[in-house]
Design an enzyme around this catalytic site. Structure first.
Site: not given
Length: 279
Positions: A7, A130-131
């Site tokens: 997301v 996300d990283r």
């Protein structure tokens, strides 16, 4: 099936991986989609949307036995938890389902989850979900020092050591919001499509804008990568995100493109937490 969701601030990427008999997930994606991220959607609206997406591939959300989510949009997390518990899994029954006979409990990328990757950041909780999953996916794939460049609303550069440690990175505005700022603040400049122009020296305003946006952004990416490689030494550079191929077409460093790297990282983290998840 395993459902994975990344997301982001602008887009949400979803993917489905088949599950093996031992409960682990196959590395091959069955299907994946990109949809707009909206904080205004309710759990019911999101659940109906997922069922419609599944139906385009002849699939049903009741066939999902696991779900993992990486989100950088905190206001959506409560809604996503509710959606999962109402609509996803063999026992999900829709808006009135809940409790032990309801849907699945989503696993979120958050502090305390097992990633299998040490994080050498002053405050590891500050690193975007996300990283982390990008770093996990890249190291698992190449087993060497890596730099992941993720082109989203922001462009992130993340460094992973040859021992599989997350070292840190850099964050820059994405090309989309850079262009939007230019168009909003310069009243006489027209909005143009962000594309690679025929020449860097534009012969009209449209081509001049496109040259500045495209080649200027490629220069930003290559400039950061050149300095990071200077600090790290030899490293595999991987580009991901929807516009990765577009930027890579002009870059000196972006030769490896994996547009679904984040989904792969989510699958790997889910498997590393397999025995602790809710059945």
């Amino acid at each position: 099936m395993l459902l994975v969701l990344d997301v982001g601030n602008t887009e949400t990427e979803l993917g489905l991986f088949p599950l093996r008999s031992d409960g682990t997930a196959s590395p091959e994606l069955m299907a994946h989609w990109r949809i707009a991220t909206s904080t205004k959607q309710t759990a019911d609206e999101y659940g109906v949307l997922l069922r419609q997406l599944f139906a385009t591939h002849g699939l049903e959300t009741s066939a999902v036995h696991g779900i993992i989510i990486a989100s950088v949009v905190p206001p959506m997390e409560r809604m996503l938890r509710q959606m999962s518990e109402r609509y996803i899994g063999p026992n999900a029954g829709g808006p009135n389902a809940g409790g032990p006979k309801g849907g699945l409990k989503a696993l979120f990328i958050e502090p305390g989850i097992k990633t299998g990757m040490p994080v050498h950041y002053d405050n590891p909780a500050e690193v975007g979900a996300d990283r982390i999953v990008n770093a996990v996916g890249a190291y698992e794939k190449f087993k060497q020092a890596c730099i992941v460049v993720d082109f989203g609303t922001a462009t992130t550069f993340d460094a992973i050591s040859g021992h599989g440690e997350y070292l840190g990175g850099a964050i820059a505005p994405g090309i989309g919001i850079s262009a939007e700022a230019l168009f909003e603040r310069a009243a006489r400049l027209p909005r143009v499509e962000i594309k690679r122009p025929p020449h860097v020296v534009g012969s009209n305003t449209v081509h001049s804008l496109q040259a500045g946006l495209f080649f200027g952004y490629v220069g930003l990416v290559d400039g950061v990568l050149e300095r990071m490689l200077g600090e790290l030494g030899p490293a595999k550079v991987i580009a991901t995100g929807g516009i990765a191929p577009f930027i890579a077409s002009g870059s000196r460093f972006l030769s490896e493109i994996d547009e679904t790297l984040t989904l792969t990282g989510l699958r790997i983290v889910w498997e590393r937490n397999l025995h602790g998840r809710r059945k």
